[in-house]
Design an enzyme around this catalytic site. Sequence first.
Site, PDB file in Angstrom:
ATOM      1  N   SER A 155       0.863  -1.179   0.000  1.00  0.00           N
ATOM      2  CA  SER A 155       0.000   0.000   0.000  1.00  0.00           C
ATOM      3  C   SER A 155       0.891   1.217   0.000  1.00  0.00           C
ATOM      4  CB  SER A 155      -0.877  -0.005   1.243  1.00  0.00           C
ATOM      5  OG  SER A 155      -1.431   1.275   1.438  1.00  0.00           O
ATOM      6  N   TYR A 197      -3.061  -0.622  10.037  1.00  0.00           N
ATOM      7  CA  TYR A 197      -2.995  -0.930   8.609  1.00  0.00           C
ATOM      8  C   TYR A 197      -1.585  -0.643   8.063  1.00  0.00           C
ATOM      9  CZ  TYR A 197      -4.291  -0.945   3.656  1.00  0.00           C
ATOM     10  OH  TYR A 197      -4.372  -1.216   2.331  1.00  0.00           O
ATOM     11  N   LYS A 241       0.951  -3.430   6.511  1.00  0.00           N
ATOM     12  CA  LYS A 241       1.292  -3.393   5.089  1.00  0.00           C
ATOM     13  C   LYS A 241       2.801  -3.207   4.882  1.00  0.00           C
ATOM     14  CE  LYS A 241      -2.427  -4.105   2.643  1.00  0.00           C
ATOM     15  NZ  LYS A 241      -2.511  -5.265   1.730  1.00  0.00           N
TER      16      LYS A 241
END
Length: 707
Positions: free
Chosen positions: A582, A595, A599
Site C-alpha cells: 500500500s 494498517y 502493510k
Amino acid sequence: MQSRWSDREAQQSVARWQAHGEALALRVYTSRLIGQEPDLVLHGGGNTSVKTTMRDALGRDLQVLCVKGSGADLAAVEPAGLPALELEPLLQLRELPKLDDATMVRELRRRLLDPHAPDPSVETLLHAFLPHRFVDHTHADAILALCDQPDGERHVRAALGADVAVLPWIMPGFPLAKAVAAAFERQPRCRGIVLLKHGLFTFGASAQESYERMIALVDAAERHLAAKGAMPPPMLQGSTAVLPMVERTALLRRALPVLRGVLALPTEVADGPAAGVRGCERVIADVRTDDDLAAFAAHPDARALCSTGPITPDHVIRTKGSYLFLTVDEAVERGRDGCRGAVAAFVERYVRYHAEQAPRHGNPPIRMPAPNVVVIEGTGLVAFGSSQKAARIAADIAAHTLRVKAQAQALSRYEALTEAELFEMEYWPLELRKLGAQPRPLLGGQIALVTGAAGAIGCATAEILLEHGACVCLVDVDSTRLAKIGERLQRYRAQVLTVPADLTDPEQVERAFANCVLAFGGVDVVVSNAGIAHVGKLEDMDPARFAKVLEVNTTGTMLVLKAAAKVLRAQGSGGSVIVQASKNAFAPGAGFGAYSASKAAALQLGRIAALEFAAFGVSVNMVNADAVFGDDEVPSQLWQEVGPARMQARGLDAAGLREFYRERSLLKTTVLPRHVAEAVLFFASSRTPTTGAVLPVDGGLPEAFPR
Ligand SMILES: [Zn+2]
C-alpha cells in the site's frame, strides 16, 4: 441406448426454425439429439446432412445439400451451422477417378449458396453421394468397441446382423465418399454402413427414420457387448490395486505440479532422431478420477493399452495417438526424475514416429511432441491442453477412450489403426483445420490464484487475468460476496474457480492451493491481495483489533507466500508473485497505525520472498495503490471501513472525499481498481526480468515514492 425423439419437440423445432423450412428444422433437431449423447459423438465429432430445396435470388428452386460445418458441435448446432451447397455439381464430381484435397475444398466452397458460410464437413461428398434425404454419422462408443478389433467385421455382423454394409478403414475425403456410395449400391437394402475403426452411417427418408436407425444399431451393439460380458467390462470393475479416492486426491496434489512443470519446460533429447527437440509450453490440466477410470489405470493391461492408437481417428488431433502411462513410483515416489524420464521417453517415441512417417506425407512440421493425456496407476487420467477448454475436450475423449478400449478387450482384443494410417489423419490439413488458428493469449496456459478476490481490486485483478487467457482461482473469506463475483465472471465458465478460505488459518490456505492444483494442475501467478483496515490512534488502540489486522495483512501474506512457494518450487517452471502492499507502507497516515504497520510488514515479506524465490525462478513484486474506491457493484471493503472516519476528519461527503484524493495526486487522477489490475498484469506476464520492485499506482504521491 434409447431414442430421444419427441413429436412435441420436433414440432417446436419446426416452429422455431420455420424460416429455414421443415426439413432443415428437423435436421437441426435430430443433429442436436445426436450431439447431446456423448456415447455417440464428442466435441465436434460426427456429422449430419439433409437434401432439400432452396430458392436463389432469381426465384429458382435449387436442389441443395445442407451439411454440418467442419468441426462444429452438433449439440448446439443452428441452421447456419449446416451450410447449403448446390447438390448437382457435387454429384458430378463422382465421375472423377481422383480428386485431391485442395481441389475438393475449392469445389465445395464454390458450391456454397452463402460464400461466407463456414467450411462444410470433410465428409460432404459422402453425404452428397448417398441418395437418401437424411444422413447421420457418429463415432458411437459401442460400434467402436465392436470394430476396433483384428476381426472387426465378424463382431459387427454378430451384433448388427446382415443388413448393414461394412467397409474397411479408408481415409476420409473423396475415396471414402466413393467407397461408401458403392457399398450402398451393392447392398441397397442396408440400414446403415459401418466403417471399421471409424464409425457408423445411417440414412433415411425422414429425420426421424435416419436418427432412429442410428439409435437402434447402437442399441443392438450395446446389447451384444452386454451379452458378451463387455458392458461393463471387467477391466473397469476395480481391484485391490485401485487407490481409495482420498489417496487418488493426495497423489494428484503431489504429482500434478511436478508433471505440469516438466511439461512446461523445453524437452531436450540428447541423441537419436529426437535430438534437440524443444518447444513445450505451459498447459492446463483436467483431471478424471472416476472409479472405473481408476480401475482401468490399476489393471495390468493399462500401460499397453495406453500406447495403442485412438478409438476413432479424429480424436488424434486432440489427444495424440498414445497416452503416457505413469506408475505411482514414477508419478510421485521418484519425484521430478520419475516424471521427467517418462515424459522424455514419450517425446522421443513421438519424434521417431514423426521422423518415420513424415517423408511420405510432404514432411509437415512436427506438432508439440509432449503427451496430452497421462494415465496414472490406480488413480485415473489427466489431460493437458493449452487452454481449459482444450484440456476438457481431451479429458472427455480420453475417458471415453479408456472405456471403449476396456470393452473391446473384454470382447476380444483392441486394435487401432497402424501408425502410417494414423499419421495421415493426424497431419491431414483438413483435420488440423478443426483446431482453428487462434493466437495464444498473453497468459494462455497459465493459472493464477488471487486472494481477497471478492473485493474491488481482487475482482478487477481476476477479471484482467481471465481476459488474457489465464485460469483463475478466486479466494476470499466472504463466501457470499465471492459467489456474487463468481456469477459476475460467469462468461469465463470453467476458467474460474471460487474457493472460500480464511487466510489466517494455515490449513485453509493450503486447501485453497490444493483446490487450485486439482482444478487446473498447478499455479503460475499468485496475487496476495486480501487485506483489512482499522482506524484508530495509537493512544486509543484496541490491541485485539491491532492483532487482527496484523493477522490478516501480515500473517495472511506470509501463509500465502509459504503455500505458493511449495507449489511453485515443485513445478520448477518459474512464475510470478505479486503482493498488494500500500502507499501507506512508505507514507503512513495518522490514525492508521494498524494498517500501515501491517502493510509495511507485508511489503518486507514480499522483498524477502523475492530473495528466496529467485532460487526456483519466481519473481516477486509489490504494487502500492492508494485511494481505490471501487464502484457500486463491487465497492472497496477497505473504504467502506475507512471512508466514514476520513470524511469526518476532513469534513467531506463521499463524492468530496474522492475529489480530495484525486486533487491530491500529481496526475490529478482517480485511481480505479482496473488500474491496479493492469499493474498486476504487467508483473504476471513476466515481460521484464524484474523482482523485488514496487510499482505505485496512486496518481503520483511524492511522499510515497519508493525508496
Ligand atoms: Zn467420422
